[in-house]
Design a protein around this motif. Structure first.
Motif, mmCIF file in Angstrom:
data_model
loop_
_atom_site.group_PDB
_atom_site.id
_atom_site.type_symbol
_atom_site.label_atom_id
_atom_site.label_comp_id
_atom_site.label_asym_id
_atom_site.label_seq_id
_atom_site.Cartn_x
_atom_site.Cartn_y
_atom_site.Cartn_z
ATOM 1 N N GLU A 115 24.566 -2.315 -14.057
ATOM 2 C CA GLU A 115 25.726 -3.163 -14.329
ATOM 3 C C GLU A 115 26.985 -2.560 -13.716
ATOM 4 O O GLU A 115 27.847 -3.275 -13.194
ATOM 5 N N LEU A 116 27.099 -1.239 -13.762
ATOM 6 C CA LEU A 116 28.240 -0.556 -13.150
ATOM 7 C C LEU A 116 28.243 -0.761 -11.637
ATOM 8 O O LEU A 116 29.287 -1.050 -11.046
ATOM 9 N N ILE A 142 31.187 -2.665 -9.599
ATOM 10 C CA ILE A 142 31.870 -1.997 -8.484
ATOM 11 C C ILE A 142 31.784 -2.857 -7.228
ATOM 12 O O ILE A 142 32.759 -3.051 -6.502
ATOM 13 N N GLY A 143 30.582 -3.386 -6.964
ATOM 14 C CA GLY A 143 30.395 -4.209 -5.775
ATOM 15 C C GLY A 143 31.241 -5.471 -5.801
ATOM 16 O O GLY A 143 31.878 -5.838 -4.801
ATOM 17 N N VAL A 144 31.262 -6.149 -6.952
ATOM 18 C CA VAL A 144 32.078 -7.364 -7.086
ATOM 19 C C VAL A 144 33.555 -7.034 -6.861
ATOM 20 O O VAL A 144 34.253 -7.713 -6.091
ATOM 21 N N VAL A 162 40.258 -3.487 -11.150
ATOM 22 C CA VAL A 162 39.612 -2.688 -12.194
ATOM 23 C C VAL A 162 38.134 -3.045 -12.293
ATOM 24 O O VAL A 162 37.725 -4.152 -11.949
ATOM 25 N N LEU A 163 37.372 -2.104 -12.800
ATOM 26 C CA LEU A 163 35.958 -2.338 -13.026
ATOM 27 C C LEU A 163 35.754 -3.355 -14.151
ATOM 28 O O LEU A 163 34.975 -4.290 -14.033
ATOM 29 N N GLY A 221 35.853 -6.465 -11.714
ATOM 30 C CA GLY A 221 34.405 -6.532 -11.560
ATOM 31 C C GLY A 221 33.785 -7.427 -12.606
ATOM 32 O O GLY A 221 33.067 -8.368 -12.297
ATOM 33 N N VAL A 222 34.053 -7.122 -13.880
ATOM 34 C CA VAL A 222 33.591 -7.946 -14.998
ATOM 35 C C VAL A 222 34.719 -8.055 -16.018
ATOM 36 O O VAL A 222 35.625 -7.230 -16.041
#
Length: 362
Positions: A69-70, A74-76, A184-185, A196-197
């Protein structure tokens, strides 16, 4: 400063002054008394200890559980950075929670697109602003590039607001446009327009202090230590080198990137922009009213901020949405170790919240 911390210089350049021999750490209770009597938190640093074996084991379990999920988040976040800014961009992490996130963004973009973006860590301090000398260094070395500020998560939007003010000041100083959008993540507060999320999930780097941040302290700004031409300061915790998890943390998530490419691409297929919602404001207002808290800085919402309250402040109580939430087990362990009450509350935006003890009530 090129040789500071335990990260490779290929991952990050710390624009910080090494004040390791100039400052003495202070205990949480001593610091809390000073802060609540008018001293600024940036004038001192906490003593950092090795965490208990049970807690370290839990951190490693959380990293193993959350690594995919991390990597996805990060990718998003990283793909959004490039979609928004183009390729001539400098990653500017906000010390210190932003540093591992910025390193991971740099590695993701290098691994997937062969983009080797410059990455710096700079200091920003609530009520005192961003390190102007550090930004000057970046602007002089990358005059055509956009700057993308990066942090770990949004608590209640305090640093987002500080960055908004800082960018107005920077535009006046450097006569160029600065974008205060904070990548931000995780953005449980709804204050990031590039995340990210949005869920309030545990970023394992929030579980530890310097031992997952290159053994670097939080940043310091004090007149007797930092001159007008200096970068903001930080200490290197040499005595913790044998329990440093910083590189392993980065490598563990990095190794999951390729497995998330398809999921990341699906998420970004129709992405244009993220909307700031400020969802967390309602929770903070309700907590302030229910517990008769006059100073909003005593309220630290979100799993990352709650963890930090337990690690380096003097907590009064911990609020959780669900007392049986297994994802908050590290919170329950820390609260038990420190004999802090945990109470259930109907939180909407956050999974938990730390409330700092008013030392005048002791």
């Amino acid at each position: 400063m090129k040789n500071f911390g335990t990260y490779s210089k290929d991952d990050v350049v710390f624009l910080l002054k090494d004040i390791s021999s100039l400052i003495v750490e202070e205990g949480n209770k001593e610091r809390e008394m000073k802060i609540q009597n008018g001293s600024h938190y940036s004038e001192m640093i906490p003593i950092e200890y090795e965490v208990s074996e049970e807690y370290l084991k839990l951190y490693k379990e959380k990293l193993e559980t959350n690594k995919d999920e991390l990597a996805y988040a990060i990718g998003v976040m990283s793909d959004k950075i490039i979609k928004k800014n183009g390729e001539d961009v400098v990653i500017v992490s906000l010390a210190r929670a932003g540093t591992p996130i910025g390193i991971l963004a740099k590695r993701y973009l290098k691994n997937r697109y062969n983009l080797d973006l410059p990455h710096y860590t700079v200091s920003i301090i609530r009520d005192k602003g961003i390190d102007i000398n550090a930004i000057k260094h970046i602007v002089e070395n990358h005059p055509t590039s956009k700057l993308q500020f990066v942090d770990g998560w949004t608590g209640k939007g305090t640093i987002s607001k500080e960055l908004d003010k800082a960018c107005i000041d920077l535009e006046n100083i450097f006569n160029k446009k600065f974008d205060s959008t904070l990548a931000v993540l995780a953005d449980p507060a709804g204050y990031s327009a590039l995340y990210g999320v949005r869920e309030d999930f545990l970023i394992p780097s929030a579980c530890l202090n310097s031992t997952v941040s290159g053994l670097v302290s939080r940043t310091v700004l004090r007149d007797d230590l930092i001159g007008k031409d200096d970068f903001h300061g930080a200490k290197f915790y040499e005595h913790l080198r044998n329990c440093d998890e910083s590189t392993n943390y980065i490598d563990t998530i990095y190794n999951c990137f390729e497995g998330q490419y398809e999921n990341i691409d699906k998420e970004l297929e129709n992405w244009k922009e993220d909307i700031i919602t400020k969802d967390g404001d309602n929770d903070v207002s309700r907590i302030k009213e229910k517990y008769h808290i006059k100073d909003i800085n005593f309220i630290k919402p979100g799993v990352g901020e709650t963890t930090r309250v337990l690690l380096r402040r003097v907590p009064n109580k911990i609020l959780v949405r669900d007392i049986n939430d297994e994802s908050l087990r590290h919170i329950f362990i820390l609260a038990k170790e420190k004999n802090v009450e945990v109470e259930e509350m109907d939180l909407k935006g956050y999974s938990c919240c730390g409330i700092i003890k008013n030392m005048r009530d002791m």
